[in-house]
Enzyme design. Sequence first.
Site, PDB file in Angstrom:
ATOM      1  N   THR A  36       0.845  -1.290   0.175  1.00  0.00           N
ATOM      2  CA  THR A  36      -0.141   0.189  -0.043  1.00  0.00           C
ATOM      3  C   THR A  36       0.933   1.312  -0.049  1.00  0.00           C
ATOM      4  OG1 THR A  36      -1.584  -1.241   1.302  1.00  0.00           O
ATOM      5  CG2 THR A  36      -1.827   1.064   1.150  1.00  0.00           C
ATOM      6  N   ASP A  88       1.525   9.478  13.996  1.00  0.00           N
ATOM      7  CA  ASP A  88       2.122   8.389  13.944  1.00  0.00           C
ATOM      8  C   ASP A  88       3.598   8.135  13.711  1.00  0.00           C
ATOM      9  OD1 ASP A  88       2.119   9.078  11.057  1.00  0.00           O
ATOM     10  OD2 ASP A  88       1.760   7.127  10.355  1.00  0.00           O
ATOM     11  N   LYS A  98      10.198   3.895   0.110  1.00  0.00           N
ATOM     12  CA  LYS A  98       9.199   4.244  -0.916  1.00  0.00           C
ATOM     13  C   LYS A  98       9.921   5.638  -1.492  1.00  0.00           C
ATOM     14  CE  LYS A  98       5.801   7.219   1.263  1.00  0.00           C
ATOM     15  NZ  LYS A  98       4.350   7.573   1.581  1.00  0.00           N
ATOM     16  N   SER A 154       6.039   3.572   8.670  1.00  0.00           N
ATOM     17  CA  SER A 154       4.947   4.583   9.410  1.00  0.00           C
ATOM     18  C   SER A 154       4.660   4.009  10.558  1.00  0.00           C
ATOM     19  CB  SER A 154       3.824   4.395   8.123  1.00  0.00           C
ATOM     20  OG  SER A 154       2.808   5.046   8.668  1.00  0.00           O
ATOM     21  N   HIS A 155       3.206   3.455  10.590  1.00  0.00           N
ATOM     22  CA  HIS A 155       2.653   3.255  11.961  1.00  0.00           C
ATOM     23  C   HIS A 155       3.191   1.721  12.479  1.00  0.00           C
ATOM     24  CE1 HIS A 155       0.518   1.267   8.718  1.00  0.00           C
ATOM     25  NE2 HIS A 155      -0.041   0.345   9.401  1.00  0.00           N
ATOM     26  N   ASP A 175       2.565  11.376   9.047  1.00  0.00           N
ATOM     27  CA  ASP A 175       1.481  11.465   8.250  1.00  0.00           C
ATOM     28  C   ASP A 175       0.050  11.469   8.749  1.00  0.00           C
ATOM     29  OD1 ASP A 175       1.803   8.951   8.246  1.00  0.00           O
ATOM     30  OD2 ASP A 175       2.090   8.948   5.956  1.00  0.00           O
ATOM     31  N   ARG A 176      -0.094  10.759   9.790  1.00  0.00           N
ATOM     32  CA  ARG A 176      -1.315  10.553  10.297  1.00  0.00           C
ATOM     33  C   ARG A 176      -1.735  11.139  11.382  1.00  0.00           C
ATOM     34  NH1 ARG A 176      -2.921   3.899  10.530  1.00  0.00           N
ATOM     35  NH2 ARG A 176      -1.664   3.374   8.272  1.00  0.00           N
ATOM     36  N   ARG A 208       7.933  -2.583   2.688  1.00  0.00           N
ATOM     37  CA  ARG A 208       7.911  -2.830   4.321  1.00  0.00           C
ATOM     38  C   ARG A 208       8.302  -4.167   4.762  1.00  0.00           C
ATOM     39  NH1 ARG A 208       3.246   0.940   6.614  1.00  0.00           N
ATOM     40  NH2 ARG A 208       3.894   2.911   5.152  1.00  0.00           N
ATOM     41  N   ARG A 243      -8.811  -6.568   7.523  1.00  0.00           N
ATOM     42  CA  ARG A 243      -9.622  -5.370   8.085  1.00  0.00           C
ATOM     43  C   ARG A 243     -11.205  -5.389   7.656  1.00  0.00           C
ATOM     44  NH1 ARG A 243      -5.457  -2.864   9.619  1.00  0.00           N
ATOM     45  NH2 ARG A 243      -3.570  -2.230   7.950  1.00  0.00           N
ATOM     46  N   LYS A 270      -0.560  12.365   3.125  1.00  0.00           N
ATOM     47  CA  LYS A 270      -1.275  12.878   4.555  1.00  0.00           C
ATOM     48  C   LYS A 270      -0.449  13.623   5.302  1.00  0.00           C
ATOM     49  CE  LYS A 270      -1.531   8.086   6.117  1.00  0.00           C
ATOM     50  NZ  LYS A 270      -1.038   7.387   5.089  1.00  0.00           N
ATOM     51  N   THR A 305      -7.782   2.073  -1.145  1.00  0.00           N
ATOM     52  CA  THR A 305      -6.825   2.611   0.028  1.00  0.00           C
ATOM     53  C   THR A 305      -5.441   2.787  -0.563  1.00  0.00           C
ATOM     54  OG1 THR A 305      -8.337   1.115   1.379  1.00  0.00           O
ATOM     55  CG2 THR A 305      -5.924   1.499   2.110  1.00  0.00           C
ATOM     56  N   GLU A 329      -8.530   9.314   4.649  1.00  0.00           N
ATOM     57  CA  GLU A 329      -8.694   7.975   4.845  1.00  0.00           C
ATOM     58  C   GLU A 329      -9.355   7.543   6.151  1.00  0.00           C
ATOM     59  OE1 GLU A 329      -6.123   5.210   2.270  1.00  0.00           O
ATOM     60  OE2 GLU A 329      -4.735   6.480   3.156  1.00  0.00           O
ATOM     61  N   GLU A 330      -9.723   6.518   6.376  1.00  0.00           N
ATOM     62  CA  GLU A 330     -10.399   6.169   7.621  1.00  0.00           C
ATOM     63  C   GLU A 330      -9.405   5.827   8.580  1.00  0.00           C
ATOM     64  OE1 GLU A 330      -9.791   2.785   8.636  1.00  0.00           O
ATOM     65  OE2 GLU A 330      -8.711   2.800   6.545  1.00  0.00           O
ATOM     66  N   SER A 331      -8.039   5.701   8.319  1.00  0.00           N
ATOM     67  CA  SER A 331      -7.019   5.126   9.219  1.00  0.00           C
ATOM     68  C   SER A 331      -6.155   6.178   9.577  1.00  0.00           C
ATOM     69  CB  SER A 331      -6.159   4.255   8.284  1.00  0.00           C
ATOM     70  OG  SER A 331      -5.762   5.031   6.882  1.00  0.00           O
ATOM     71  N   ASP A 351       5.505   8.160  11.148  1.00  0.00           N
ATOM     72  CA  ASP A 351       6.262   9.195  10.091  1.00  0.00           C
ATOM     73  C   ASP A 351       5.620  10.341   9.917  1.00  0.00           C
ATOM     74  OD1 ASP A 351       4.119   7.871   8.741  1.00  0.00           O
ATOM     75  OD2 ASP A 351       4.800   7.875   6.968  1.00  0.00           O
TER      76      ASP A 351
HETATM   77  C1  VG1 Z   1      -2.801   1.336   5.720  1.00  0.00           C
HETATM   78  C2  VG1 Z   1      -4.248   2.059   5.809  1.00  0.00           C
HETATM   79  C3  VG1 Z   1      -4.224   2.913   4.551  1.00  0.00           C
HETATM   80  C4  VG1 Z   1      -2.890   3.834   4.610  1.00  0.00           C
HETATM   81  C5  VG1 Z   1      -1.718   3.021   4.620  1.00  0.00           C
HETATM   82  C6  VG1 Z   1      -0.174   3.558   4.759  1.00  0.00           C
HETATM   83  O1  VG1 Z   1      -2.894   0.329   4.853  1.00  0.00           O
HETATM   84  O2  VG1 Z   1      -5.323   1.157   5.916  1.00  0.00           O
HETATM   85  O3  VG1 Z   1      -5.271   3.821   4.574  1.00  0.00           O
HETATM   86  O4  VG1 Z   1      -2.875   4.780   3.491  1.00  0.00           O
HETATM   87  O5  VG1 Z   1      -1.805   2.073   5.879  1.00  0.00           O
HETATM   88  O6  VG1 Z   1      -0.667   4.507   6.009  1.00  0.00           O
HETATM   89  P1  VG1 Z   1      -3.311  -1.102   4.740  1.00  0.00           P
HETATM   90  O7  VG1 Z   1      -3.059  -1.574   3.346  1.00  0.00           O
HETATM   91  O8  VG1 Z   1      -2.548  -1.812   5.829  1.00  0.00           O
HETATM   92  O9  VG1 Z   1      -4.845  -1.091   4.931  1.00  0.00           O
HETATM   93  V1  VG1 Z   1       0.970   4.799   6.818  1.00  0.00           V
HETATM   94  O10 VG1 Z   1       0.658   6.039   7.586  1.00  0.00           O
HETATM   95  O11 VG1 Z   1       1.305   3.371   7.373  1.00  0.00           O
HETATM   96  O12 VG1 Z   1       2.239   5.227   5.372  1.00  0.00           O
HETATM   97 CO    CO Z   2       2.445   6.973   8.291  1.00  0.00          CO
END
Ligand code: VG1
Ligand code: CO
Length: 576
Positions: A41, A310, A159, A146-147, A314-315, A45, A529, A409, A377, A396-398, A312
């Site tokens: 996504t 989060d 990336k 990221s998270h 961005d959240r 990673r 999910r 983001k 997504t 996004e919902e996340s 990095d």
């Molecule tokens: C998750 C979230 C998605 C977000 C992605 C990257 O992806 O659901 O909305 O864009 O993480 O966010 P997935 O494929 O695990 O559902 V970040 O802040 O981890 O770069």
């Molecule tokens: Co992030």
Amino acid sequence: MKTDTQGNGAKLVSFQLTERSDIMAIITIPTQPFAGQRPGTSGLRKKVTVFQQPRYLENFVQALCDVLNGPDANGHPGRLLHGQTLVLGGDGRFHNRAAVQTILKLAAANGVARVLLGQGGILSTPAASAVIRRHQTFGGIILSASHNPGGPYGDFGIKYNAGNGGPANETLTEAVYARTQVLTQLCISDAADIDIDTLGMQQLEQMQVQVIDPVADYAAVMRSLFDFDLLRGMFKKGFTLRVDAMNAVGGPYARAILEAELGAPAGTVVNAVPLQDFGDLHPDPNPVNAEDLIAHMAASDAPDFGAAMDGDADRNMVVGRHFVVSPSDSLAVMTAHARLIPGYRSGLLGVARSMPTSAAVDRVAKALNLSCFETPTGWKFFGNLLDAGRVTLCGEESYGTGSSHVREKDGLWAILFWLSLQGATGKSVETLVREHWQTYGRNYYTRHDYEGIAVDVANTLMADLRVALPALPGRVFGQRTVSLADDFAYVDPVDGSVSKNQGIRLLFDDGARVIFRLSGTGTEGATLRLYLERYVADPARQNEPVQLALADLAAIAEQVAGIRVRTGMAGPSVAT
Ligand code: VG1
Ligand code: CO
């Protein structure tokens, strides 16, 4: 220039000035493909230990450089990257510093003329996007998972973002993946590591490395969007804020802007020093992982406003006193009030949300006569819409919201946006959201994550659902009837590219939705999910606990997919 063969099998193809053995040189090294270097996504990673394998990172970066250099007219390696500038930085997690050195040596050997490197190898994801855009560079490389948890046994990631500042599109990431599978050699400098901590210019082979302040460009963008005098005035009058940076990269940005520039008291930003292992926090800002913030916001002396970011940065998670805002609602409220913010005073061009994100923003878009797009997504799908001037806000919902100011983001941007809304209206977070529900109705929303499922179990579950789809429309579950059941496919309205298999959706006749999707960011097993949403217009019925309000939809999901039986799990590992 001279050709020679070194004892380690590396072929020396050029070196500078003299033939002294300690001189830095660009060498080619044979390599073999690693399986599974396909970006998910948001980038590639893997566990840190995977990235630490000799030539693992090198292979991926070489493949990226090969793709960016492109073929020449005769199909031989081209030189499109030659003479160009790249941005480089990451979230500071374990392996960040070592990876920066490796990437610099590969970049120097593959024709890059200049790298803008965040000091210490640090750049938050939105800041990297801002630097690419402000300096109009060819693109940039962001090191982040990221998270995902960090540390020596945690995750690492990489990336590529293009010249618009946004994540590479699927065509490019697929080309890089394809290249990793046929790679036979690396082209790299054998120079010593450079000093990445001192601001200023250094030379690596023919390449200049400019170590830059990681905050400056980003802060300039924030100044251009928000009324900093208004925000300064709020803190002067005693407005209280708690930002939890979760020991991740957002800390220095939040401190510089909120505390140093806007006058929020020292200590407003907590967990503000980026740590390589995030101090064992899971830097995923939801009520479960940011429980300390939730506890502070529920205390009798709670600050006016709370937020978290989060790994990095961005959240964002937005929290009022005793009140947690769902990310989908956040996007809707921001859209409804955007004109209160200087950067958006002339109105929005349109809005976009990812498919699993609730339709709360759709109702605002309709009322404001804005176009509203539903994308798969991942932030990369917003890039074309933003570049084409079709949308201004995305979400996004996340826990992700952002705008056209960058192509990622942006956590701190969202915090400044919500701070500004409170300053401009004089209303609390809770009041803003409750009034929103009264006007537009409430979209009850939750996401249930089933983590660590065996990959084959997860894949079979999705495959069986796909088989079951055609029989679902018209089927009645309690008071509801399925009105549409499909596997979401997206046709990009700007370039016509098609992305299939983006999540299975069940839409019901009352506007409720049940969505199943597999995560594309994990590094261990599979994560299912389950996204649940139900719309309630009546203000008298808008105060139910979320999980209770959606329990009947969770039961339908279970009936359709048999998650518990298949996974042996009694319930989701995380429900937010
Ligand atoms: C998750 C979230 C998605 C977000 C992605 C990257 O992806 O659901 O909305 O864009 O993480 O966010 P997935 O494929 O695990 O559902 V970040 O802040 O981890 O770069
Ligand atoms: Co992030």
